[in-house]
Every structure is written in structure tokens, then in C-alpha cells.
Enzyme design. Structure first.
Site, PDB file in Angstrom:
ATOM      1  N   ASP A 164      41.046  32.903  43.673  1.00 41.81           N
ATOM      2  CA  ASP A 164      42.126  33.839  43.384  1.00 41.81           C
ATOM      3  C   ASP A 164      43.439  33.115  43.108  1.00 41.81           C
ATOM      4  O   ASP A 164      44.344  33.675  42.497  1.00 41.81           O
ATOM      5  CB  ASP A 164      42.299  34.817  44.548  1.00 41.81           C
ATOM      6  CG  ASP A 164      41.119  35.773  44.665  1.00 41.81           C
ATOM      7  OD1 ASP A 164      40.572  35.896  45.762  1.00 41.81           O
ATOM      8  OD2 ASP A 164      40.744  36.371  43.644  1.00 41.81           O
TER       9      ASP A 164
ATOM     10  N   LYS B 193      42.436  44.891  44.575  1.00 39.25           N
ATOM     11  CA  LYS B 193      42.502  45.077  46.026  1.00 39.25           C
ATOM     12  C   LYS B 193      43.711  45.919  46.437  1.00 39.25           C
ATOM     13  O   LYS B 193      43.735  46.471  47.542  1.00 39.25           O
ATOM     14  CB  LYS B 193      42.502  43.724  46.727  1.00 39.25           C
ATOM     15  CG  LYS B 193      41.154  43.011  46.627  1.00 39.25           C
ATOM     16  CD  LYS B 193      41.203  41.583  47.154  1.00 39.25           C
ATOM     17  CE  LYS B 193      39.864  40.877  46.944  1.00 39.25           C
ATOM     18  NZ  LYS B 193      39.904  39.440  47.283  1.00 39.25           N
TER      19      LYS B 193
ATOM     20  N   GLY C 116      39.275  42.008  38.920  1.00 45.62           N
ATOM     21  CA  GLY C 116      39.117  41.079  40.022  1.00 45.62           C
ATOM     22  C   GLY C 116      39.952  41.495  41.225  1.00 45.62           C
ATOM     23  O   GLY C 116      40.140  42.675  41.517  1.00 45.62           O
ATOM     24  N   SER C 117      40.474  40.508  41.926  1.00 45.11           N
ATOM     25  CA  SER C 117      41.162  40.774  43.194  1.00 45.11           C
ATOM     26  C   SER C 117      42.480  41.527  43.032  1.00 45.11           C
ATOM     27  O   SER C 117      43.024  42.012  44.027  1.00 45.11           O
ATOM     28  CB  SER C 117      41.401  39.461  43.936  1.00 45.11           C
ATOM     29  OG  SER C 117      40.171  38.932  44.393  1.00 45.11           O
ATOM     30  N   ALA C 118      43.002  41.629  41.833  1.00 47.54           N
ATOM     31  CA  ALA C 118      44.191  42.465  41.630  1.00 47.54           C
ATOM     32  C   ALA C 118      43.896  43.919  42.000  1.00 47.54           C
ATOM     33  O   ALA C 118      44.800  44.673  42.369  1.00 47.54           O
ATOM     34  CB  ALA C 118      44.663  42.368  40.179  1.00 47.54           C
TER      35      ALA C 118
END
Length: 488
Positions: free
Chosen positions: A464, A219, A215-217
Site C-alpha cells: 500500500d 477501506k 484497492g485499499s483506498a
């Protein structure tokens, strides 16, 4: 008469020679096949005639032995078995060995030539070498903090010393007691069946053997690729990022959970975790640059050993632009182990250097002498020192004024990234909550600890922020445990 005596002597000589040749065949040529034959009970009897060597955390053994009173004299015992099971694995008289009990079996059972006092001495004398002890890199306080933080929820924690690669914590939940499998008999068989039939998979080492969509980790990796490629030079400059963002070549539009993401700067988009900005950023950077950056952090490495094998974290090398966009926010086919995501945080916290993670500090013989020691080893320069500094600004803003404020530690500088990974058919599964982070004492030049936490059954909204709510407090507790330890 003399001729008969000579013939008799020659026959005796030939028979003696035949016996000698057969003895050599049995003892040397075919000894390996006899030793491997499951019907050869003498091997098992000899193997368990003495206690195994110890696996230690700090100065304290977390393994032991008990007298069974049977032919297989000694069975393995474990102190705080569920706490350290993802480190030790099991040593069973029925089901073999796993994890450190497996990779270090020769040292723990006393069969490794590393333990011999002189080359070939044990082979010549047929003496049994006394077993060695395996000293792990685990920090007991960090391990306990991670285990208590998960509190039985499905998930995992991995923590590293960024400067060396020492693994400070390796926790998976739910866990199990390896001692229940140590011996033979109906009780061990029943436990084996129960553990293998359990849908929660308590014997799965989720920290190194399970991969999840990050997921957004992820990024952090996308921001690194944008900085390294020159696509981003100013973190505070507005980006050309519409909200919603139509994925390239498709009619499908990506949106955000929160507001304020349209044309947001990279700093603001990272701080509040805008999917649209980072999906477009990944598509603009392109497949090749994204692949290079992911692999520089350790993705797609199928050969990582700590020494137990680590599952390969995946970033596809062939994708269409829309798939690159989704992969850049940690979705599509992108998957990572918690250890891999701890490596990402560690590289950022250590100024861009990625060290090889390792779990065994040293091995000692029965006299306490060191026979093997693991030296820190550099894997890659994941990003330049300048890029690492920019990523630190981004991650520290998440903790001071973003989705990761629950990870803040008084007197320390903490950088982090939350993430919520969608999964399941139609993304209807309960999201996985992620938090990756590093911490350094105020005024220190480099991070002292890096942590990755994933909680599988996070009870949170699809945003998030759930990583900040479910996973960040666990990471904070682990980092505090390491930072509060006496420094050498």
C-alpha cells in the site's frame, strides 16, 4: 367563357395550395429529416460558417477558431489542448463532438433555444443565433499541477470542492491535442487512426470513463460501513483479526505486506493498511450493510452526469462472504472511477454530505449575460456527522504517521488513504497506485479540496505504500494549488 375562367382560377388556386402544402411539408414536417441527412451539405456549411462559442477556464478561453479558407469556414482550435482535453473533448468537422464540446454543442454552436432573445424569434426570422460561451468550474492551477504530476504516466486525477461539488481538476494521461482532429482531410484522418490505434488510449478520459479496482483506498468505505452499522464503536480498541485471515468458506488465507496487523485496532490497521483487518471487518458487517454504504457514496449509480456521462463505479450486490471480504479491500469485482473516489474523500472532508459533482459553472450569451447557471445540489448524506469525524481521524492519521506522509502540507490539515490495486491474470500486473485525500486550512471547519489520483504504471512494490510514493505527491501538489489560491 365565364365558366372557363372560373375553372382556370380554381385550378390555379389548387396548384397554389398544393405548393403551399408542399412547402410546409418540406420546411416544417420533414425539416428534421432533411437536416439529419448526411448528404445535406448545406447544414455542415451553415454550422461552420461562424466560429463556435468559447469554453473558458477562469476568465480565459481555452478554445478558439481558425479560418480554413474552405466551404467549412471555421475549424476549432485549442489552447493547451492536451492539458484540457479531458474537459473540452473535441469538436471535429469530420468526427463530431465529445465531452463538453458534445453535451454543450447547442450552446456553443448557437442552436440552443436558451440563447434566443425572445421565444421562437429565430424560428420566425430564420436568423442564426450567435453562440454562447461555457464557463467551466476548473481551477487552472490545480489542473496544471495534476498534469505536471502525472508527467506522461498512465493515470488520472480528479479534484472537487467538497462543499459545492465543483470539479476543480480533471486530468488524464497520456492525453492528446483535440485540434489535430478539428478539420477535414487526410491529416485529420491520419491523426484519428493514430490516436485510435494507440494502445495507451490517449482519447480515453480516464478520470470519468475508466474504472479501476480501488484497492485499499476503498477501506474508507469499509470503515464507514463498520461505524455506521455499529460494528465498530472505538477506533483504538483491538479487533479480533487473525493474521493470516482465512476467507470465509474457503481454504485460502489473506496476508499483509507489513507486520503488526494481528488483532490491530481499526486506527492502526487503517494507518498502515492491514488487509486482514478490513477484509474480516467487511465480512462481519455483511453484504447488505456494505452495499448500502457503497451506494451512499455513489457506487452503482449509472446516471451520473457532470454533464458528460460518468462510467458506473461498481460494488456487487450479490456476493458470497469470501467475495464480500475481498470487495471490502477494493478487490474482487469492485471498481471505481477517479471521480468516484474523489467523491468519497469529499464526503468525508465535508462532514458526511455528498454533493453532486459538476463541470459547468454557467453559460453566457454573446453579450455576456448569464442564460444558465449550475447551483450546488446535494446527492446524499453519505455518513452521519459523527461517522465523518471518525473517518477524518483515520485519514489524518495516515498522513501524520502512516503510509501517506508524502501528502502532508505545512499549515493545512490533510487526510488521505493510500491504495495498491492488484490486477491482471493471477494479480501479476503492475499494481495501480491510488491516493485519495482532502485538505483544509488550519482552523477551518470543512475541507476546501478533495482529490483522487490513480497511477496505472506505478513502479512500486506490491504494498500500500506505493500509493503514498507514486500518487500522494501528485495529490499534495493539487491540494496546495487550491489552498494557495486567493479566497473570495
Amino acid at each position: 367563357m365565364t365558366r372557363c375562367i372560373r375553372r382556370c382560377a380554381l385550378l390555379i388556386l389548387l396548384l397554389a395550395l398544393a405548393l403551399l402544402v408542399n412547402a410546409v411539408r418540406v420546411m416544417v414536417v420533414e425539416s428534421g429529416s432533411y437536416a439529419a441527412d448526411p448528404a445535406n451539405r448545406r447544414i455542415a456549411i451553415a454550422r461552420y460558417a461562424h466560429p463556435r462559442g468559447s469554453i473558458l477556464v477562469g476568465t480565459a478561453p481555452v478554445t478558439g477558431a481558425r479560418d480554413t479558407g474552405g466551404q467549412l469556414a471555421y475549424a476549432r482550435t485549442y489552447r493547451d489542448g492536451p492539458l484540457y482535453a479531458p474537459v473540452t473533448g473535441f469538436a471535429s468537422q469530420t468526427y463530431g463532438t465529445s465531452l463538453l464540446e458534445g453535451t454543450e454543442d447547442g450552446l456553443l454552436s448557437g442552436t440552443s433555444p436558451q440563447l434566443a432573445s425572445a421565444p421562437l424569434w429565430n424560428e420566425i426570422t430564420r436568423n442564426r443565433q450567435r453562440p454562447g460561451d461555457v464557463h467551466t468550474t476548473i481551477d487552472a492551477a490545480a489542473q496544471k499541477a495534476a498534469y505536471a504530476g502525472l508527467a506522461g504516466r498512465r493515470g488520472a486525477v480528479a479534484a472537487l470542492d467538497p462543499a459545492t461539488g465543483r470539479i476543480l481538476a480533471l486530468v488524464t494521461s497520456p492525453s492528446y491535442d483535440p485540434g489535430l482532429l478539428s478539420a477535414t482531410g487526410e491529416a485529420a484522418a491520419a491523426q484519428w487512426k493514430k490516436l485510435n490505434d494507440d494502445p495507451a488510449q490517449p482519447m480515453l478520459d480516464r478520470a470519468i470513463r475508466q474504472t479501476y479496482p480501488p484497492g485499499s483506498a476503498f477501506k474508507v468505505v469499509t470503515a464507514a460501513a463498520a461505524l455506521e452499522s455499529g460494528a465498530v464503536t472505538d477506533l483504538t480498541a483491538p479487533t479480533d483479526s487473525p493474521d493470516p485471515y482465512r476467507l470465509p468458506g474457503t481454504a485460502w488465507s489473506l496476508t499483509n505486506e507489513g507486520r503488526g496487523c494481528a488483532d490491530a485496532s481499526v486506527l492502526d490497521a487503517f494507518r498502515v493498511s492491514c488487509n486482514t483487518v478490513f477484509a474480516k471487518l467487511g465480512a462481519d458487517v455483511g453484504l447488505d450493510a456494505m452495499v448500502r454504504q457503497a451506494q451512499a457514496f455513489g457506487f452503482n449509480d449509472a446516471g451520473l452526469r457532470i454533464p458528460p456521462g460518468v462510467a458506473k463505479s461498481n460494488f456487487d450486490t450479490r456476493m458470497s462472504p469470501d467475495q464480500v471480504a475481498l470487495s471490502s479491500i477494493g478487490q474482487f469485482d469492485t471498481t471505481a472511477t477517479p471521480l468516484q473516489m474523489a467523491m468519497v474523500a469529499a464526503a468525508v472532508g465535508d462532514g458526511g454530505e455528498l454533493m453532486r459533482p459538476y463541470l459547468v459553472d454557467r453559460v453566457t450569451n454573446h453579450s455576456g449575460a448569464v442564460v444558465a447557471r449550475t447551483e450546488p445540489q446535494r446527492l446524499h448524506r453519505a455518513v452521519s456527522r459523527w461517522t465523518a469525524g471518525q473517518l477524518q481521524q483515520l485519514m489524518e492519521a495516515v498522513v501524520t504517521d502512516g503510509t501517506g506522509t508524502n501528502a502532508a502540507i505545512p499549515g493545512a490539515v490533510v487526510g488521505g488513504k493510500t491504495g495498491t490495486a492488484q490486477h491482471g491474470v493471477g494479480n501479476k500486473g503492475t499494481p495501480y497506485a491510488w491516493f485519495i485525500s482532502y485538505a483544509r486550512p488550519q482552523g477551518a471547519g470543512r475541507a476546501a479540496v478533495a482529490v483522487a489520483v490513480v497511477v496505472e504504471d506505478a513502479e512500486a512494490a506490491r504494498a500500500d505504500i506505493s500509493g503514498g510514493g507514486s500518487a500522494a505527491p501528485i495529490a499534495r501538489a493539487v491540494m496546495q494549488a487550491v489552498l494557495s489560491a486567493p479566497r473570495p
